[in-house]
Design an enzyme around this catalytic site. Structure first.
Site, short mmCIF file in Angstrom:
data_model
loop_
_atom_site.label_atom_id
_atom_site.label_comp_id
_atom_site.label_asym_id
_atom_site.label_seq_id
_atom_site.Cartn_x
_atom_site.Cartn_y
_atom_site.Cartn_z
N HIS A 153 25.81 4.68 18.92
CA HIS A 153 25.21 5.78 19.69
C HIS A 153 23.86 5.39 20.28
O HIS A 153 23.07 6.25 20.64
CB HIS A 153 25.08 7.02 18.80
CG HIS A 153 26.41 7.54 18.35
ND1 HIS A 153 27.32 8.11 19.20
CD2 HIS A 153 27.01 7.51 17.13
CE1 HIS A 153 28.41 8.45 18.54
NE2 HIS A 153 28.25 8.08 17.27
N LYS B 218 -1.65 1.36 -1.95
CA LYS B 218 -0.63 1.82 -2.88
C LYS B 218 -0.59 3.34 -2.99
O LYS B 218 0.46 3.94 -3.07
CB LYS B 218 -0.92 1.20 -4.25
CG LYS B 218 0.09 1.54 -5.32
CD LYS B 218 1.37 0.77 -5.10
CE LYS B 218 2.44 1.08 -6.11
NZ LYS B 218 3.75 0.67 -5.59
N CYS C 238 -8.76 3.93 -1.16
CA CYS C 238 -10.12 3.63 -1.57
C CYS C 238 -10.22 3.78 -3.08
O CYS C 238 -9.61 4.69 -3.65
CB CYS C 238 -11.20 4.51 -0.94
SG CYS C 238 -11.25 4.40 0.85
N TRP D 240 -9.99 1.52 2.08
CA TRP D 240 -8.89 1.57 3.04
C TRP D 240 -9.43 2.40 4.20
O TRP D 240 -9.69 3.59 4.05
CB TRP D 240 -7.65 2.23 2.42
CG TRP D 240 -6.46 2.16 3.31
CD1 TRP D 240 -5.57 1.13 3.41
CD2 TRP D 240 -6.01 3.17 4.22
NE1 TRP D 240 -4.60 1.43 4.33
CE2 TRP D 240 -4.83 2.68 4.85
CE3 TRP D 240 -6.46 4.43 4.58
CZ2 TRP D 240 -4.13 3.39 5.81
CZ3 TRP D 240 -5.76 5.15 5.54
CH2 TRP D 240 -4.61 4.64 6.14
N GLU E 91 7.49 -3.63 5.58
CA GLU E 91 6.23 -3.40 4.86
C GLU E 91 5.56 -4.71 4.44
O GLU E 91 4.35 -4.85 4.56
CB GLU E 91 6.58 -2.56 3.61
CG GLU E 91 5.45 -2.14 2.76
CD GLU E 91 5.93 -1.24 1.61
OE1 GLU E 91 7.12 -1.32 1.22
OE2 GLU E 91 5.11 -0.48 1.09
N ARG F 201 -5.60 0.20 -4.16
CA ARG F 201 -5.88 1.45 -3.45
C ARG F 201 -6.42 1.21 -2.03
O ARG F 201 -6.61 2.15 -1.27
CB ARG F 201 -6.91 2.28 -4.23
CG ARG F 201 -6.46 2.63 -5.62
CD ARG F 201 -7.50 3.46 -6.32
NE ARG F 201 -7.63 4.74 -5.66
CZ ARG F 201 -6.86 5.79 -5.90
NH1 ARG F 201 -5.92 5.71 -6.80
NH2 ARG F 201 -7.04 6.92 -5.26
N GLU G 182 15.88 1.97 2.63
CA GLU G 182 14.91 1.39 1.72
C GLU G 182 14.78 -0.13 1.96
O GLU G 182 13.66 -0.67 1.95
CB GLU G 182 15.33 1.68 0.26
CG GLU G 182 14.47 1.07 -0.81
CD GLU G 182 13.00 1.44 -0.76
OE1 GLU G 182 12.61 2.33 0.03
OE2 GLU G 182 12.22 0.79 -1.48
N LYS H 283 11.24 -1.97 2.99
CA LYS H 283 10.69 -3.08 2.21
C LYS H 283 10.39 -4.27 3.11
O LYS H 283 9.32 -4.86 3.05
CB LYS H 283 11.66 -3.56 1.14
CG LYS H 283 11.80 -2.93 -0.21
CD LYS H 283 10.63 -2.78 -1.08
CE LYS H 283 9.74 -1.65 -0.66
NZ LYS H 283 9.88 -0.42 -1.39
N ASN I 232 -14.28 8.41 -1.51
CA ASN I 232 -12.85 8.28 -1.21
C ASN I 232 -12.39 9.64 -0.73
O ASN I 232 -12.61 10.64 -1.41
CB ASN I 232 -12.10 7.86 -2.49
CG ASN I 232 -10.60 8.00 -2.36
OD1 ASN I 232 -10.06 7.93 -1.26
ND2 ASN I 232 -9.93 8.21 -3.47
N GLY I 233 -11.76 9.68 0.44
CA GLY I 233 -11.28 10.95 0.97
C GLY I 233 -11.61 11.07 2.45
O GLY I 233 -12.00 10.09 3.09
#
Ligand code: AGP
Length: 595
Positions: A495, A590, A2, A73, A479, A27, A472, A476, A99-100
């Site tokens: 396995h 982000k 947010c 968000w 995402e 955000r 990584e 990526k 925000n929070g």
């Protein structure tokens, strides 16, 4: 998560608020809204969707020189208009953005607001309704605002308008980022300085559990206990041009292309007067004084931490544990006698990492934060900060920050030990190698066309350092292209996971580590025999015929810097192929400021 903007001054507020929100869209981008003081009341405009959608809806004829804005968000309640910020109190007198996360919002609702009909499903609405309720009991809005804040448990950055006091913005902060800006003819508030560079580069940091009365020519900061605080201005070291995409179609592509320059900047920033790589002497002492290093991080930063462990152990002989920050809090390992905590966080705001910082500080342990954002929460709250010098990273998918983290970790570990390696030279070779891979984008695009066009999943495998890069690569891809992807240690496939390999399953294998190259190639044969469509990414010196992509040679310990590049590009082109929003993938943000 947010983003908040607020403006009070001589100019029209709407363009400043919208421009600021555009800069904060990284955000969160589920919904957006603004509220404007007009002199005849407060006008709210909000909707599900992006800032571009909001901008089309906003009536630019509304005259206002004070207002607040929000990009969301979603945490409580689905992303729709009803749950979008700003939220208003029952009478419409108070209008607030937040925000929070308010942990006790249901309790507050039961204790204070039983007779109030809630419109939204959010925790935020409880704050604004509570302030209205308390305003009938308290002598002023300031007192009601303060009282309400003392009742909240959780994290908040808040900006509020009172219809009956059009000359003031009411601001508060606890565990969510918020800054006040001082312009020539205005005062502003924002979650990130970049949102308000349009009007000023002069900012004031706010501390947790502080509230502010913001007027067009005045900033009054108070603790929740009512004590007046004075705080100096600082100049935000940000360049407006760093925040623009320029001619690039996406921030992610721009940021990937910046990676060679980032490595060179880091080498400069960490070179001392005699041209040798070094780090601040106090940080060096902290590392050297530790008998064990605990690296705490999330997501991509965690993957960089796994590589950092090898650097500290090999270059400096310091034992290292790497922990996922969200898990560390519940499951703290038995600590060594002289631990040092190293937080790796691009944003410096990640709540999961911060909760660990708060815990270990309370236990009295020394802390270092490796971050891209000077003045960020984790940077301010730890004993020492190491900077990434990567420039603002706007795309949600982290690329240049990862490469910067790996490079700075190598430098720190190197500075703590006595290695024969000419790291400075090797980093410069790595920067050139990254450039060579970036120049081969078309080739990587073909790999995507050949392997990922119709797939629903993909695997990345590697051994030793290549395993961490595989993690990584998989992060990526999932995402930003939403292809289900997993990174695996080559040896682990048999396995269990090999059961998922079917005719045509894409498997990307990294083979940059000489000792284990035959083993990973063996794993490739095993999955090929079961129908997988395999692509090997090897490195000059140990390449073999049939490898799909050969990376330029770099020192074996620095291969993660280069090996990650084709994987970043694969995810980028896969996202494009699927027409996904590259820079703002669904459900993400982000800066992850909720636990
Ligand atoms: C990476 O592409 C992600 N956006 C994410 O995993 C990120 O690395 C993670 O949220 C940690 O963020 P930080 O580095 O800002 O703490």
């Amino acid at each position: 998560m947010c983003g908040i903007t607020g403006y009070i001054g001589e100019q029209q507020a709407t363009p400043v608020l919208l421009e600021g929100l555009k800069k904060l869209e990284y955000r969160g981008y589920d919904s957006a809204g603004i509220a404007l003081q007009t002199g005849q009341g407060v006008v709210v405009c909000k909707e599900k969707g992006r800032i571009a959608d909001l901008t089309k809806m906003v009536d630019l004829n509304v005259q206002s020189t004070a207002g607040i804005g929000h990009t969301r968000w979603a945490t409580h309640g689905v992303p729709d208009r009803k749950n979008s910020h700003p939220h208003q109190s029952q009478s419409g007198r108070f209008t607030l953005v937040h925000n929070g996360v308010i942990e006790n919002y249901l309790q507050l609702q039961r204790d204070y607001l039983q007779e109030v009909e809630m419109i939204s499903d959010t925790d935020t609405e409880v704050i604004v309704q509570l302030i209205e309720k308390l305003s009938s009991e308290e002598v002023s809005t300031e007192a009601a605002f303060r009282k309400a804040l003392t009742l909240l448990h959780g994290s908040y950055a808040i900006a509020m308008l009172d219809e009956q006091d059009p000359d003031t913005l009411y601001i508060a902060k606890n565990r969510s980022p918020l800054l006040v800006g001082v312009g020539a003819d205005c005062r502003v508030v924002a979650s990130d300085a970049m949102a308000m560079l349009q009007v000023t580069d002069q900012f004031i940091e706010l501390h947790d559990e502080e509230m502010v009365l913001l007027r067009k020519d005045e900033v009054k900061i108070f603790t929740l206990g009512g004590e007046r605080m004075e705080r100096a201005l600082y100049t935000a070291q940000l360049d407006q041009s760093d925040l623009e995409k320029g001619t690039y179609p996406h921030y992610m592509l721009k940021e990937m292309d910046e990676q060679p320059t980032v490595i060179r900047k880091i080498v400069d920033a960490y070179s001392n007067e005699s041209g040798k790589l070094s780090i601040d002497s106090k940080v060096l002492q902290a590392f050297k004084g530790a008998d064990r290093l605990y690296i705490i991080a999330a997501g991509t930063s965690y993957h960089a931490g796994l590589i950092g462990k090898q650097y500290f152990e090999k270059f400096a002989g310091i034992p290292v544990e790497v922990h996922i920050s969200s898990e560390f809090g519940y499951n703290m390992p038995l600590l060594s006698k002289k631990p040092l905590f190293l937080f790796i966080t691009q944003s410096g705001e990640t709540a999961d990492s911060r909760q660990v910082l708060v815990k270990v500080k309370a236990l009295g342990y020394p802390t270092v934060t490796l971050t891209n954002v000077q003045g960020s929460t984790l940077s301010r709250e730890s004993d020492h900060t190491l900077l990434l010098h990567a420039g603002p990273e706007i795309a949600v998918a982290s690329t240049k920050a990862y490469v910067a983290q790996v490079a700075v970790l190598a430098i720190c570990a190197y500075a703590c030990g006595e290695s024969d390696l000419e790291l400075k030279k090797e980093l410069s070779i790595a920067a050139n190698a990254i450039q060579t891979v970036l120049d081969s984008k078309e080739d990587v695009r073909k790999v995507v066309e050949e392997t990922l066009t119709d797939t629903r999943n993909a695997f990345f495998i590697g051994r030793n350092l290549d395993f961490y890069v595989s993690l990584e690569g998989a992060l990526k891809l999932k995402e930003i292209s939403y292809i289900q992807a997993e990174g695996f240690a080559g040896g682990e496939l048999k396995h269990g996971t090999i059961a998922l390999i079917e005719e045509g399953t894409p498997v990307f294998a990294l083979a940059t580590q000489r000792d284990v190259s035959p083993n990973i190639r063996g794993n490739v044969k095993e999955v090929t025999a079961r129908g997988a469509k395999t692509s090997i990414f090897s490195i000059e010196g140990i390449q073999e015929e049939g490898d799909r992509f050969v990376l330029p040679h770099v020192h074996e310990l620095l291969t993660p810097l280069v090996a990650v590049i084709p994987f970043q590009l694969i995810s980028y082109y896969a996202a494009l192929q699927r027409e996904c929003d590259v820079d703002q993938p669904r459900n993400l943000a982000k800066s992850v400021t909720v636990e």
